[in-house]
Scaffold this motif. Structure first.
Motif, PDB file in Angstrom:
ATOM      1  N   VAL A 108       0.850  -1.209   0.000  1.00 28.73           N
ATOM      2  CA  VAL A 108       0.000   0.000   0.000  1.00 28.73           C
ATOM      3  C   VAL A 108       0.877   1.248   0.000  1.00 28.73           C
ATOM      4  O   VAL A 108       0.660   2.176  -0.803  1.00 28.73           O
ATOM      5  N   ARG A 109       1.893   1.263   0.860  1.00 27.38           N
ATOM      6  CA  ARG A 109       2.761   2.452   0.967  1.00 27.38           C
ATOM      7  C   ARG A 109       3.534   2.704  -0.327  1.00 27.38           C
ATOM      8  O   ARG A 109       3.714   3.858  -0.740  1.00 27.38           O
ATOM      9  N   ARG A 110       3.990   1.650  -1.006  1.00 28.39           N
ATOM     10  CA  ARG A 110       4.704   1.841  -2.272  1.00 28.39           C
ATOM     11  C   ARG A 110       3.784   2.421  -3.338  1.00 28.39           C
ATOM     12  O   ARG A 110       4.183   3.307  -4.095  1.00 28.39           O
ATOM     13  N   VAL A 111       2.564   1.922  -3.407  1.00 29.59           N
ATOM     14  CA  VAL A 111       1.616   2.454  -4.390  1.00 29.59           C
ATOM     15  C   VAL A 111       1.291   3.909  -4.060  1.00 29.59           C
ATOM     16  O   VAL A 111       1.246   4.761  -4.958  1.00 29.59           O
ATOM     17  N   LEU A 112       1.097   4.226  -2.794  1.00 31.70           N
ATOM     18  CA  LEU A 112       0.831   5.613  -2.395  1.00 31.70           C
ATOM     19  C   LEU A 112       2.018   6.523  -2.695  1.00 31.70           C
ATOM     20  O   LEU A 112       1.841   7.699  -3.035  1.00 31.70           O
ATOM     21  N   ALA A 113       3.241   6.005  -2.585  1.00 31.90           N
ATOM     22  CA  ALA A 113       4.435   6.812  -2.875  1.00 31.90           C
ATOM     23  C   ALA A 113       4.505   7.168  -4.359  1.00 31.90           C
ATOM     24  O   ALA A 113       4.976   8.248  -4.724  1.00 31.90           O
ATOM     25  N   ARG A 114       4.028   6.273  -5.212  1.00 25.78           N
ATOM     26  CA  ARG A 114       4.033   6.538  -6.653  1.00 25.78           C
ATOM     27  C   ARG A 114       2.892   7.463  -7.059  1.00 25.78           C
ATOM     28  O   ARG A 114       3.002   8.218  -8.018  1.00 25.78           O
ATOM     29  N   ASP A 115       1.770   7.348  -6.360  1.00 25.39           N
ATOM     30  CA  ASP A 115       0.592   8.154  -6.669  1.00 25.39           C
ATOM     31  C   ASP A 115      -0.069   8.520  -5.351  1.00 25.39           C
ATOM     32  O   ASP A 115      -0.646   7.664  -4.681  1.00 25.39           O
ATOM     33  N   PRO A 116       0.019   9.768  -4.953  1.00 26.45           N
ATOM     34  CA  PRO A 116      -0.471  10.158  -3.634  1.00 26.45           C
ATOM     35  C   PRO A 116      -1.990  10.181  -3.469  1.00 26.45           C
ATOM     36  O   PRO A 116      -2.505  10.684  -2.476  1.00 26.45           O
ATOM     37  N   ASP A 117      -2.721   9.612  -4.408  1.00 23.13           N
ATOM     38  CA  ASP A 117      -4.172   9.497  -4.257  1.00 23.13           C
ATOM     39  C   ASP A 117      -4.453   8.743  -2.955  1.00 23.13           C
ATOM     40  O   ASP A 117      -3.938   7.642  -2.749  1.00 23.13           O
ATOM     41  N   PRO A 118      -5.237   9.317  -2.061  1.00 18.55           N
ATOM     42  CA  PRO A 118      -5.467   8.661  -0.766  1.00 18.55           C
ATOM     43  C   PRO A 118      -6.235   7.340  -0.885  1.00 18.55           C
ATOM     44  O   PRO A 118      -6.302   6.576   0.078  1.00 18.55           O
ATOM     45  N   HIS A 119      -6.799   7.081  -2.051  1.00 19.06           N
ATOM     46  CA  HIS A 119      -7.522   5.821  -2.269  1.00 19.06           C
ATOM     47  C   HIS A 119      -6.872   5.090  -3.443  1.00 19.06           C
ATOM     48  O   HIS A 119      -7.360   5.155  -4.571  1.00 19.06           O
ATOM     49  N   PRO A 120      -5.760   4.392  -3.177  1.00 21.15           N
ATOM     50  CA  PRO A 120      -5.033   3.750  -4.278  1.00 21.15           C
ATOM     51  C   PRO A 120      -5.833   2.624  -4.922  1.00 21.15           C
ATOM     52  O   PRO A 120      -6.752   2.058  -4.329  1.00 21.15           O
ATOM     53  N   ASP A 121      -5.461   2.317  -6.138  1.00 16.93           N
ATOM     54  CA  ASP A 121      -6.105   1.268  -6.917  1.00 16.93           C
ATOM     55  C   ASP A 121      -5.875  -0.086  -6.242  1.00 16.93           C
ATOM     56  O   ASP A 121      -4.737  -0.516  -6.049  1.00 16.93           O
ATOM     57  N   ILE A 122      -6.958  -0.772  -5.902  1.00 15.21           N
ATOM     58  CA  ILE A 122      -6.859  -2.053  -5.206  1.00 15.21           C
ATOM     59  C   ILE A 122      -6.155  -3.097  -6.071  1.00 15.21           C
ATOM     60  O   ILE A 122      -5.429  -3.951  -5.555  1.00 15.21           O
ATOM     61  N   LEU A 123      -6.320  -3.037  -7.393  1.00 10.42           N
ATOM     62  CA  LEU A 123      -5.638  -3.984  -8.282  1.00 10.42           C
ATOM     63  C   LEU A 123      -4.136  -3.798  -8.233  1.00 10.42           C
ATOM     64  O   LEU A 123      -3.372  -4.768  -8.187  1.00 10.42           O
ATOM     65  N   GLU A 124      -3.704  -2.551  -8.239  1.00 10.20           N
ATOM     66  CA  GLU A 124      -2.268  -2.256  -8.201  1.00 10.20           C
ATOM     67  C   GLU A 124      -1.672  -2.697  -6.868  1.00 10.20           C
ATOM     68  O   GLU A 124      -0.600  -3.293  -6.827  1.00 10.20           O
TER      69      GLU A 124
END
Length: 197
Positions: free
Chosen positions: A127-143
């Motif tokens: 979760v943290r890696r995906v948030l670091a790439r895209d700061p959208d507070p609701h990251p894509d669950i698939l990613e």
């Protein structure tokens, strides 16, 4: 295994080796073709989505396919004792454990019961890696699910010398794959070793 999944996707499963004769044949011993470590989600019935029968798969499951000592021990048993040539690590879309890990990272997150919080903690780095790439507070669950799947495969190899050695000796392959709930298709993401499906 891919051929069985294609039959399932097409709505043409054969339901092989699910009769009384097969039950009698394997009562004394098991010789599965592969081990599957997947999420315990009720929609991921391994023998159904791969169109397999009794004794074909050695299945280990828990919520979110989280590596643990019992998971590693079970998979090492499949490799060392049952001599399976393939381990499939199976994640899926719309995973409740992945969703819980994403929600737990929100600033206003409600604390989870202790055992659930402990269970999903290994998903937090994805979760943290995906948030670091895209700061959208609701990251894509698939990613996040893909990242977690890759982490799971990496951790399995890191923690199991036996499994890593079997891959190095070309007696085992490990495939990390994602299952698409709506279409029923299993999509490989990580392949280590030589795979015969």
């Amino acid at each position: 295994m891919s051929r069985g999944n294609e039959r399932f996707v097409a709505g043409e499963p054969q339901h092989p080796r699910q009769d009384v004769e097969r039950r009698t044949e394997i009562a004394e011993a098991q010789e599965p073709h592969a081990a599957l470590f997947g999420c315990s989600d009720s929609r991921l019935a391994a023998e159904i989505i791969f169109d397999k029968g009794l004794g074909d798969l050695f299945v280990v499951r828990n919520a979110g396919q989280i590596i643990s000592d019992s998971v590693i021990g079970s998979l090492e048993y499949a490799v060392a004792v049952l001599h399976v040539p393939l381990i499939v690590v199976l994640g899926h879309d719309e995973c409740g454990a992945v969703r819980a890990a994403i929600d737990a990272q929100q600033p206003d997150a409600v604390p989870l019961p202790p055992h659930i919080a402990q269970l999903i903690e290994p998903i937090a780095p994805a979760v943290r890696r995906v948030l670091a790439r895209d700061p959208d507070p609701h990251p894509d669950i698939l990613e996040v699910g893909r990242e977690h799947l890759r982490d799971t495969v990496a951790e399995l190899l890191e923690r199991s010398e036996l499994i890593g050695a079997a891959i190095a000796m070309s007696t085992l392959a490990v495939v990390g794959a994602n299952y698409r709930l709506l279409e029923g298709r299993v999509i490989p993401d990580v392949i280590l070793g030589s795979v015969e499906t």
